[in-house]
Scaffold this motif. Structure first.
Motif: not given
Length: 117
Positions: A28-29, A74-75, A107-109
């Motif tokens: 999410w951003s 964030f996730s 950010s995905f990593d």
């Protein structure tokens, strides 16, 4: 307002079959702007009957306060990059896509995410 409601229903219908595992893989951003100087309330309190122009009863005003725009993501599993945008950058489609290309892979990593919303 009606269009926004319709778009929310379309979104909900599209993703209502997702289970918890899939939702936990979403990155999410969001963005926020913070004023770092200036009088944000616009109100001044002073004792009744006091001199309104006495420096003790006045407050300086900053016409163009310093501010900083920050984007983050964030996730379920963690947070991604926190990006401080340069001064005087207007966020348009091209700048947003450039920002995503630069920061989204890391950010995905970091957040173990697979989807971006």
């Amino acid at each position: 307002m009606v269009r926004q409601r319709k778009n929310r229903v379309i979104f909900a219908e599209k993703y209502k079959q997702w289970d918890d595992v899939k939702w936990r893989s979403v990155l999410w951003s969001d963005e926020a702007v913070f004023c770092v100087t200036g009088n944000t309330s616009g109100r001044v309190s002073r004792p009744r009957g006091s001199d309104p122009v006495n420096p003790k009863n006045t407050r300086g005003v900053v016409k163009f306060p310093d501010k900083v725009m920050i984007r983050g993501c964030f996730s379920f599993h963690g947070i991604g990059d926190l990006v401080f945008l340069p001064d005087n950058v207007i966020m348009n489609k091209n700048n947003y896509l450039e920002l995503l290309c630069e920061h989204l892979p890391d950010s995905f990593d970091k957040s173990e995410a697979n989807f971006f919303m």
